[in-house]
Motif scaffolding. Structure first.
Motif, short mmCIF file in Angstrom:
data_model
loop_
_atom_site.label_atom_id
_atom_site.label_comp_id
_atom_site.label_asym_id
_atom_site.label_seq_id
_atom_site.Cartn_x
_atom_site.Cartn_y
_atom_site.Cartn_z
N ASP A 135 0.84 -1.21 0.00
CA ASP A 135 0.00 0.00 0.00
C ASP A 135 0.87 1.26 0.00
OD1 ASP A 135 -2.27 -1.60 0.18
OD2 ASP A 135 -2.56 -1.25 2.33
N ARG A 136 1.91 1.24 0.82
CA ARG A 136 2.81 2.38 0.92
C ARG A 136 3.49 2.65 -0.42
NH1 ARG A 136 8.49 2.94 3.77
NH2 ARG A 136 8.37 5.07 4.58
N ILE A 137 3.95 1.60 -1.06
CA ILE A 137 4.60 1.75 -2.37
C ILE A 137 3.63 2.36 -3.36
CG2 ILE A 137 5.50 0.45 -4.35
CD1 ILE A 137 6.68 -1.53 -2.20
N VAL A 138 2.42 1.83 -3.44
CA VAL A 138 1.41 2.34 -4.37
C VAL A 138 1.09 3.80 -4.05
CG1 VAL A 138 -1.01 2.11 -5.08
CG2 VAL A 138 0.43 0.09 -4.91
N GLY A 139 0.98 4.13 -2.78
CA GLY A 139 0.68 5.51 -2.40
C GLY A 139 1.76 6.49 -2.83
#
Length: 153
Positions: free
Chosen positions: A20-24
């Motif tokens: 999720d962090r990467i995508v964000g």
């Protein structure tokens, strides 16, 4: 958390929140590139992406050592939280301060995920040490983003 299944579930949840962090952060970079503003934030965000990729590899290695499959995707149905999913939807047409506030909100969420994971108790000490090391890097990134936000007038 004495059994392997609970440990694997916890590690896989952390893998998903790192996804999720990467995508964000990738979404934030895309918005920056499209607007041609705030380009100085790109190296900060790339470092966060690189950190989460490294964390995923470390977490995934432990999942495999425990004889299970590594979770793929993001935590849309994950148990820990969905903050980065919300954050990545909030970037369009926002100023620098708002962009950094949204990133900080995502960092708050991953900090909480790590805190909650370590608070479970019963994890092997080597996993707690790995999570603590990762959490330290995440806290530093959070603080950097917070300081950047606070520097905006």
């Amino acid at each position: 958390m004495e059994n392997t299944a609970k440990t694997v579930e916890l590690l896989n949840d952390l893998i998903l929140i790192n996804n999720d962090r990467i995508v964000g952060f990738e979404r934030a970079i895309k918005e920056i590139e499209e607007s041609d503003e705030n380009r100085d934030l790109i190296p900060v965000f790339l470092r966060c992406i690189d950190d989460s990729r490294r964390f995923k590899m470390e977490l995934g290695g432990e999942v495999q050592v425990l004889g299970h499959d590594i979770e793929q995707g993001t935590s849309i149905s994950g148990k820990l939280h969905r903050a980065w999913i919300d954050v990545k939807e909030a970037f369009t047409d926002h100023d620098r301060r708002t962009l950094l506030e949204e990133c900080e909100h995502g960092e708050d969420a991953i900090k909480k995920a790590y805190y909650d994971a370590m608070a479970e108790g019963g994890l092997p000490s080597y996993i707690v040490e790995m999570l603590s090391d990762q959490e330290s890097v995440i806290v530093d990134a959070h603080d950097e983003i917070r300081d950047l936000r606070d520097s905006v007038e």
